[in-house]
Write an enzyme that holds these catalytic residues in place. Structure first.
Site, PDB file in Angstrom:
ATOM      1  N   CYS A  78       9.573  -5.103  -1.127  1.00  0.00           N
ATOM      2  CA  CYS A  78       9.479  -3.850  -0.360  1.00  0.00           C
ATOM      3  C   CYS A  78       9.265  -4.077   1.140  1.00  0.00           C
ATOM      4  O   CYS A  78       9.417  -3.143   1.928  1.00  0.00           O
ATOM      5  CB  CYS A  78       8.374  -2.957  -0.918  1.00  0.00           C
ATOM      6  SG  CYS A  78       8.580  -2.605  -2.661  1.00  0.00           S
ATOM      7  N   HIS A 136       6.135   1.875   4.405  1.00  0.00           N
ATOM      8  CA  HIS A 136       6.841   1.773   3.133  1.00  0.00           C
ATOM      9  C   HIS A 136       6.468   2.967   2.262  1.00  0.00           C
ATOM     10  O   HIS A 136       5.305   3.340   2.172  1.00  0.00           O
ATOM     11  CB  HIS A 136       6.470   0.458   2.451  1.00  0.00           C
ATOM     12  CG  HIS A 136       6.958   0.375   1.050  1.00  0.00           C
ATOM     13  ND1 HIS A 136       8.254   0.669   0.709  1.00  0.00           N
ATOM     14  CD2 HIS A 136       6.319   0.048  -0.108  1.00  0.00           C
ATOM     15  CE1 HIS A 136       8.400   0.516  -0.600  1.00  0.00           C
ATOM     16  NE2 HIS A 136       7.244   0.149  -1.112  1.00  0.00           N
ATOM     17  N   ASN A 163       9.946   5.410  -4.626  1.00  0.00           N
ATOM     18  CA  ASN A 163       9.861   4.101  -3.980  1.00  0.00           C
ATOM     19  C   ASN A 163      11.211   3.393  -4.128  1.00  0.00           C
ATOM     20  O   ASN A 163      11.582   3.002  -5.228  1.00  0.00           O
ATOM     21  CB  ASN A 163       8.735   3.299  -4.650  1.00  0.00           C
ATOM     22  CG  ASN A 163       8.550   1.918  -4.046  1.00  0.00           C
ATOM     23  OD1 ASN A 163       9.375   1.458  -3.244  1.00  0.00           O
ATOM     24  ND2 ASN A 163       7.479   1.259  -4.426  1.00  0.00           N
TER      25      ASN A 163
HETATM   26  O1  UT7 Z   1       6.044  -1.092  -3.439  1.00  0.00           O
HETATM   27  C1  UT7 Z   1       4.774  -1.275  -4.003  1.00  0.00           C
HETATM   28  C2  UT7 Z   1       4.920  -0.786  -5.404  1.00  0.00           C
HETATM   29  N1  UT7 Z   1       3.821  -0.230  -6.065  1.00  0.00           N
HETATM   30  C3  UT7 Z   1       2.900   0.609  -5.590  1.00  0.00           C
HETATM   31  O2  UT7 Z   1       2.789   0.930  -4.446  1.00  0.00           O
HETATM   32  C4  UT7 Z   1       1.961   1.139  -6.589  1.00  0.00           C
HETATM   33  C5  UT7 Z   1       0.547   1.159  -6.113  1.00  0.00           C
HETATM   34  N2  UT7 Z   1      -0.302   1.796  -7.099  1.00  0.00           N
HETATM   35  C6  UT7 Z   1      -0.242   3.114  -7.318  1.00  0.00           C
HETATM   36  O3  UT7 Z   1       0.493   3.821  -6.665  1.00  0.00           O
HETATM   37  C7  UT7 Z   1      -1.170   3.692  -8.345  1.00  0.00           C
HETATM   38  O4  UT7 Z   1      -2.067   2.693  -8.783  1.00  0.00           O
HETATM   39  C8  UT7 Z   1      -0.401   4.291  -9.557  1.00  0.00           C
HETATM   40  C9  UT7 Z   1       0.312   5.546  -9.129  1.00  0.00           C
HETATM   41  C10 UT7 Z   1       0.560   3.275 -10.121  1.00  0.00           C
HETATM   42  C11 UT7 Z   1      -1.398   4.669 -10.640  1.00  0.00           C
HETATM   43  O5  UT7 Z   1      -2.368   5.576 -10.137  1.00  0.00           O
HETATM   44  P1  UT7 Z   1      -3.901   5.327 -10.425  1.00  0.00           P
HETATM   45  O6  UT7 Z   1      -4.619   6.470  -9.845  1.00  0.00           O
HETATM   46  O7  UT7 Z   1      -4.243   3.962  -9.916  1.00  0.00           O
HETATM   47  O8  UT7 Z   1      -3.960   5.400 -11.993  1.00  0.00           O
HETATM   48  P2  UT7 Z   1      -4.484   4.302 -13.029  1.00  0.00           P
HETATM   49  O9  UT7 Z   1      -3.592   3.118 -13.051  1.00  0.00           O
HETATM   50  O10 UT7 Z   1      -5.947   4.080 -12.795  1.00  0.00           O
HETATM   51  O11 UT7 Z   1      -4.295   5.066 -14.375  1.00  0.00           O
HETATM   52  C12 UT7 Z   1      -5.072   6.257 -14.672  1.00  0.00           C
HETATM   53  C13 UT7 Z   1      -4.636   6.770 -16.005  1.00  0.00           C
HETATM   54  C14 UT7 Z   1      -4.554   5.722 -17.099  1.00  0.00           C
HETATM   55  O12 UT7 Z   1      -4.973   6.307 -18.298  1.00  0.00           O
HETATM   56  P3  UT7 Z   1      -6.472   6.058 -18.860  1.00  0.00           P
HETATM   57  O13 UT7 Z   1      -6.580   4.565 -19.041  1.00  0.00           O
HETATM   58  O14 UT7 Z   1      -7.382   6.574 -17.788  1.00  0.00           O
HETATM   59  O15 UT7 Z   1      -6.494   6.844 -20.103  1.00  0.00           O
HETATM   60  C15 UT7 Z   1      -3.068   5.418 -17.196  1.00  0.00           C
HETATM   61  O16 UT7 Z   1      -2.703   4.964 -18.478  1.00  0.00           O
HETATM   62  O17 UT7 Z   1      -3.294   7.303 -15.889  1.00  0.00           O
HETATM   63  C16 UT7 Z   1      -2.481   6.771 -16.924  1.00  0.00           C
HETATM   64  N3  UT7 Z   1      -1.096   6.735 -16.458  1.00  0.00           N
HETATM   65  C17 UT7 Z   1      -0.286   7.797 -16.524  1.00  0.00           C
HETATM   66  N4  UT7 Z   1      -0.483   9.034 -16.996  1.00  0.00           N
HETATM   67  C18 UT7 Z   1       0.542   9.915 -16.924  1.00  0.00           C
HETATM   68  C19 UT7 Z   1      -0.429   5.711 -15.882  1.00  0.00           C
HETATM   69  N5  UT7 Z   1       0.814   6.093 -15.579  1.00  0.00           N
HETATM   70  C20 UT7 Z   1       0.935   7.383 -15.973  1.00  0.00           C
HETATM   71  C21 UT7 Z   1       1.964   8.328 -15.921  1.00  0.00           C
HETATM   72  N6  UT7 Z   1       1.724   9.564 -16.401  1.00  0.00           N
HETATM   73  N7  UT7 Z   1       3.173   8.055 -15.393  1.00  0.00           N
END
Ligand code: UT7
Length: 318
Positions: free
Chosen positions: A112, A245, A275
């Site tokens: 990225c 980004h 993204n």
């Molecule tokens: O170019 C760089 C590429 N990547 C990035 O920039 C990603 C950087 N990270 C992020 O943007 C965030 O960490 C995410 C958007 C990926 C995730 O958000 P978060 O607030 O960090 O959520 P989390 O990983 O802590 O997950 C919270 C909950 C989990 O469930 P439990 O364990 O609390 O029951 C996940 O399983 O959300 C769940 N979850 C979802 N729920 C609905 C994860 N993905 C999804 C989804 N829909 N798509």
């Protein structure tokens, strides 16, 4: 000698996939995706589209905006993590599709951060006279390296391409570029699969530690922006447009806050494009150039971060 951007362009595949459509496939919701990422939709390439096709359409627009023909360009750099094939480079394929030959052409693989890396290299080559005019493209088809059953990654990415034409200039143009990498963090965002003797060994899909990436990105984006500001004896208030980004609106907002830059000065296209990795910054740049927000004399800060881990900035005067 310096370099400056003389034209920008973009291409987005015609198929739009909404969050609601994804919610029919995996356990997610429009509300979850919007609140956690700011993403509302993404564009997905057609089966017969290759990364070089997306790059070609964006390149043609950038060349037209610069009032230049493909033959005027003697350097093509394509930033991509999703090349048409292992080799030749997507830049060589793009050169052929543009109907020119003889100039240098190569890909940059910095995930990225690829566009910022590519722009930094092109700036040095144009400013030194090694190249006359450069075409710098970020182009990606991430939809082909996503596990569409993994809600943690498949909702985040989209396909697209953005391009700029870089020309020599007596005045900058590009004021500075700062590039960094730390391979120690290579495991938190990767596609670990390898082609081996005709088969794929390991997973061919994006794997990500979302929270690890989030924290890393916010830290290094602010660090590299501050590095650029102090190198140019500027502060956040001197920046007219922050073009980070486009991965997650929350990462972008947190970075702007750390820099003391108001959110109205952040160009955000992540809602419409998701993204698009190396394409995200030139896509956002082109949107803001064409809608008239970016005007002559303004200062723009481009900030990239991505797998590797890699990160970097390009500070420029428009
Ligand atoms: O170019 C760089 C590429 N990547 C990035 O920039 C990603 C950087 N990270 C992020 O943007 C965030 O960490 C995410 C958007 C990926 C995730 O958000 P978060 O607030 O960090 O959520 P989390 O990983 O802590 O997950 C919270 C909950 C989990 O469930 P439990 O364990 O609390 O029951 C996940 O399983 O959300 C769940 N979850 C979802 N729920 C609905 C994860 N993905 C999804 C989804 N829909 N798509």
């Amino acid at each position: 000698m310096h370099s400056r951007i003389a034209g920008t362009g973009r291409y987005l595949p015609s198929r739009v996939v909404t969050n609601a459509e994804l919610a029919e496939r995996v356990a997610t919701s429009d509300e979850w995706i919007r609140t956690r990422t700011g993403i509302a939709q993404r564009h997905i390439a057609a089966d017969d589209e290759q990364t070089s096709d997306l790059a070609l359409a964006a390149a043609r627009q950038a060349l037209a905006a610069a009032s230049m023909a493909p033959a005027d360009v003697d350097l093509i750099i394509v930033a991509t993590t999703t090349p048409d094939m292992i080799f030749p480079s997507t830049a060589c394929i793009l050169q052929d599709k543009l109907g020119v030959h003889g100039g240098a052409a190569f890909d940059v693989q910095a995930v990225c951060s690829g566009f910022v890396y590519a722009l930094a290299i092109a700036d040095k080559m144009v400013a030194s006279g090694t190249a006359r005019n450069a075409l710098v493209v970020g182009a990606e088809i991430y939809s082909r390296i996503l596990d569409w059953n993994d809600r943690g990654t498949c909702v985040l990415f989209g396909d697209g391409a953005g391009a700029v034409v870089l020309v020599p200039a007596a005045e900058p143009g590009i004021l500075s570029a700062h590039l960094h990498a730390d391979g120690h963090y290579r495991g938190i965002l990767c596609v670990p699969g390898q082609l081996r003797n005709g088969t794929i060994a390991g997973s061919p899909f994006v794997h990500m530690d979302g929270q690890g990436v989030f924290k890393f990105a916010v830290r290094v984006l602010a660090e590299v922006a501050n590095e650029a500001l102090s190198a140019n004896r500027m502060t956040g208030s001197d920046i007219d447009w922050l073009i980070p980004h486009q991965a997650n609106l929350r990462i972008m907002d947190a970075t702007a806050k750390k820099l003391g830059i108001p959110l109205e000065k952040v160009i955000a296209t992540v809602d419409a494009h998701a993204n698009t990795s190396a394409a995200s910054i030139p896509l956002a740049l082109d949107v803001a150039v064409r809608d008239g927000r970016i005007r002559a004399g303004q200062h723009l800060m481009l900030l990239g971060v991505g797998g590797g881990f890699t990160w970097g900035s390009v500070l420029l005067r428009w």
